[in-house]
Scaffold this motif. Sequence first.
Motif, PDB file in Angstrom:
ATOM      1  N   ALA A 104       0.753  -1.261   0.033  1.00 31.64           N
ATOM      2  CA  ALA A 104      -0.061   0.038   0.212  1.00 31.64           C
ATOM      3  C   ALA A 104       1.144   1.238  -0.031  1.00 31.64           C
ATOM      4  O   ALA A 104       0.543   1.963  -0.747  1.00 31.64           O
ATOM      5  CB  ALA A 104      -0.903  -0.051   1.241  1.00 31.64           C
ATOM      6  N   HIS A 105       1.897   1.090   0.641  1.00 34.35           N
ATOM      7  CA  HIS A 105       2.747   2.398   1.154  1.00 34.35           C
ATOM      8  C   HIS A 105       4.245   2.013   1.078  1.00 34.35           C
ATOM      9  O   HIS A 105       4.564   0.717   1.167  1.00 34.35           O
ATOM     10  CB  HIS A 105       2.467   3.210   2.499  1.00 34.35           C
ATOM     11  N   PRO A 106       5.150   3.093   0.739  1.00 28.71           N
ATOM     12  CA  PRO A 106       6.651   2.677   0.788  1.00 28.71           C
ATOM     13  C   PRO A 106       7.068   2.019   1.681  1.00 28.71           C
ATOM     14  O   PRO A 106       7.832   1.155   1.720  1.00 28.71           O
ATOM     15  CB  PRO A 106       7.075   4.071   0.331  1.00 28.71           C
ATOM     16  N   GLY A 107       6.638   2.655   2.948  1.00 26.70           N
ATOM     17  CA  GLY A 107       7.222   2.098   4.351  1.00 26.70           C
ATOM     18  C   GLY A 107       7.148   0.682   4.193  1.00 26.70           C
ATOM     19  O   GLY A 107       8.052  -0.220   4.685  1.00 26.70           O
ATOM     20  N   ASP A 108       6.184  -0.135   4.067  1.00 24.98           N
ATOM     21  CA  ASP A 108       5.778  -1.312   3.940  1.00 24.98           C
ATOM     22  C   ASP A 108       6.585  -2.277   3.471  1.00 24.98           C
ATOM     23  O   ASP A 108       7.109  -3.467   4.013  1.00 24.98           O
ATOM     24  CB  ASP A 108       4.273  -1.585   3.341  1.00 24.98           C
ATOM     25  N   PHE A 109       7.230  -1.916   2.152  1.00 22.38           N
ATOM     26  CA  PHE A 109       8.080  -2.748   1.636  1.00 22.38           C
ATOM     27  C   PHE A 109       9.419  -2.944   2.264  1.00 22.38           C
ATOM     28  O   PHE A 109       9.964  -3.931   2.096  1.00 22.38           O
ATOM     29  CB  PHE A 109       7.727  -2.872   0.001  1.00 22.38           C
ATOM     30  N   TYR A 157      -6.168  -1.260  12.126  1.00 25.34           N
ATOM     31  CA  TYR A 157      -5.398   0.013  12.410  1.00 25.34           C
ATOM     32  C   TYR A 157      -5.183   0.831  10.990  1.00 25.34           C
ATOM     33  O   TYR A 157      -4.885   1.909  10.705  1.00 25.34           O
ATOM     34  CB  TYR A 157      -4.049  -0.087  12.708  1.00 25.34           C
ATOM     35  N   ASN A 158      -5.380   0.031  10.074  1.00 27.57           N
ATOM     36  CA  ASN A 158      -5.013   0.582   8.739  1.00 27.57           C
ATOM     37  C   ASN A 158      -5.715  -0.059   7.634  1.00 27.57           C
ATOM     38  O   ASN A 158      -5.382  -1.317   6.954  1.00 27.57           O
ATOM     39  CB  ASN A 158      -3.271   0.637   8.349  1.00 27.57           C
ATOM     40  N   VAL A 159      -6.639   0.601   7.076  1.00 25.11           N
ATOM     41  CA  VAL A 159      -7.823  -0.220   6.161  1.00 25.11           C
ATOM     42  C   VAL A 159      -7.081  -0.288   4.619  1.00 25.11           C
ATOM     43  O   VAL A 159      -7.335  -1.109   3.813  1.00 25.11           O
ATOM     44  CB  VAL A 159      -9.114   0.097   5.980  1.00 25.11           C
ATOM     45  N   ASP A 160      -6.118   0.479   4.503  1.00 25.35           N
ATOM     46  CA  ASP A 160      -5.255   0.645   3.046  1.00 25.35           C
ATOM     47  C   ASP A 160      -4.361  -0.580   2.755  1.00 25.35           C
ATOM     48  O   ASP A 160      -4.213  -1.206   1.732  1.00 25.35           O
ATOM     49  CB  ASP A 160      -4.199   1.741   3.075  1.00 25.35           C
ATOM     50  N   HIS A 161      -4.298  -1.257   3.942  1.00 21.83           N
ATOM     51  CA  HIS A 161      -3.129  -2.736   3.997  1.00 21.83           C
ATOM     52  C   HIS A 161      -4.209  -3.672   3.597  1.00 21.83           C
ATOM     53  O   HIS A 161      -3.976  -4.372   2.319  1.00 21.83           O
ATOM     54  CB  HIS A 161      -2.728  -2.753   5.174  1.00 21.83           C
ATOM     55  N   PRO A 162      -5.159  -4.175   4.131  1.00 19.04           N
ATOM     56  CA  PRO A 162      -6.099  -5.317   3.405  1.00 19.04           C
ATOM     57  C   PRO A 162      -6.609  -4.861   2.067  1.00 19.04           C
ATOM     58  O   PRO A 162      -6.836  -5.820   1.377  1.00 19.04           O
ATOM     59  CB  PRO A 162      -7.278  -5.344   4.549  1.00 19.04           C
ATOM     60  N   GLY A 195      -0.754   9.454   5.135  1.00 19.23           N
ATOM     61  CA  GLY A 195      -0.617   8.553   6.330  1.00 19.23           C
ATOM     62  C   GLY A 195       0.786   8.309   7.190  1.00 19.23           C
ATOM     63  O   GLY A 195       0.851   7.966   8.150  1.00 19.23           O
ATOM     64  N   GLU A 196       1.796   8.410   6.343  1.00 17.10           N
ATOM     65  CA  GLU A 196       2.967   7.947   6.534  1.00 17.10           C
ATOM     66  C   GLU A 196       4.235   9.228   6.498  1.00 17.10           C
ATOM     67  O   GLU A 196       5.282   8.756   6.229  1.00 17.10           O
ATOM     68  CB  GLU A 196       3.796   6.599   6.481  1.00 17.10           C
ATOM     69  N   SER A 197       3.589  10.430   6.192  1.00 19.98           N
ATOM     70  CA  SER A 197       4.774  11.641   6.062  1.00 19.98           C
ATOM     71  C   SER A 197       4.754  12.680   6.955  1.00 19.98           C
ATOM     72  O   SER A 197       4.816  13.721   6.677  1.00 19.98           O
ATOM     73  CB  SER A 197       4.235  11.980   4.558  1.00 19.98           C
ATOM     74  N   THR A 240       2.574  -9.922  -0.066  1.00 15.29           N
ATOM     75  CA  THR A 240       1.633  -8.526   0.201  1.00 15.29           C
ATOM     76  C   THR A 240       1.277  -8.540   1.481  1.00 15.29           C
ATOM     77  O   THR A 240       1.671  -9.274   2.524  1.00 15.29           O
ATOM     78  CB  THR A 240       0.457  -8.778  -0.745  1.00 15.29           C
ATOM     79  N   HIS A 241       0.355  -7.739   2.039  1.00 17.14           N
ATOM     80  CA  HIS A 241      -0.195  -7.384   3.268  1.00 17.14           C
ATOM     81  C   HIS A 241      -1.104  -8.742   3.802  1.00 17.14           C
ATOM     82  O   HIS A 241      -1.706  -9.491   3.126  1.00 17.14           O
ATOM     83  CB  HIS A 241      -1.188  -6.410   3.436  1.00 17.14           C
ATOM     84  N   ALA A 242      -1.180  -8.737   4.992  1.00 17.02           N
ATOM     85  CA  ALA A 242      -2.233  -9.566   5.910  1.00 17.02           C
ATOM     86  C   ALA A 242      -3.516  -9.081   5.258  1.00 17.02           C
ATOM     87  O   ALA A 242      -3.588  -8.170   4.925  1.00 17.02           O
ATOM     88  CB  ALA A 242      -1.870  -9.344   7.179  1.00 17.02           C
TER      89      ALA A 242
HETATM   90 ZN    ZN Z   1       1.505   0.988   5.182  1.00 17.77          ZN
END
Ligand code: ZN
Length: 237
Positions: free
Chosen positions: A9-14, A119-124, A43-45, A112-114
């Motif tokens: 979803a976001h750069p931090g995740d990878f 906490y973060n609906v972008d992930h699913p 969300g992460e900036s 990919t994500h769980a």
């Molecule tokens: Zn994320």
Amino acid sequence: MATGLVITAHPGDFVWRAGGAIALHARRGMRVKILCLSYGERGESQWAWKQPGVTIEEVKQQRRKEAERAAEILGAEIEFMDAGDYPLRTTDAMLDRAVDIFRELKPSFVLTHALEDPYNVDHPEAARFAQEARIIAQAAGHKPDPSRAYAAPPVFLFEPHQPEQCNFKPDVILNIDEVWETKRKAFEVLAAQKHLWEYYTRVALNRGMQGGRNSGKPMTYGEAYQRLFPEAVEALA
Ligand SMILES: [Zn+2]
């Protein structure tokens, strides 16, 4: 050339969740591609938004540069979809592009994500998008091409920030000792999330300890995954 595909979803995740796997397989000569659905601009900036008068386009550009730098350190290529974050909204055109990527790369694995993250609906949402693209890529009637053979790759869900709340139960621990320094360098690129550097070092140390316990082989740093589908084998030992 064998390939691996990472959909986040976001750069931090990878970086936090799959940076070890990316660096390890790239080092072994695989082509690893990251499909990053957003720039994590909202969300992460947090750090970027402290600059007075900054615009969303400027934040996106900053995050894009960071993500490209992190991907380069890990040895992967990266493509962005600019689907936004908080909320993340993909389009049919994005899905079509993702299906093409599956068919072009024929990845040996997908990360990919769980499937859940309260906490973060972008992930699913990113995980759902990845699954849908993978399923459509298998459909013979989608852009039919009888000459093309395609087998659906195994999917590994990477570790969410708070695993218990996401019903994440690891069944694979990857030894990332040989690429730990590379992963650490990649996450030091994420200046906006400096508070997570030590946290994710501890996560890797804990998973490494568990990896050693489960394998009987020394492991200092580990990365945890959960398989989405059963592994089909010819023998148990
Ligand atoms: Zn994320």
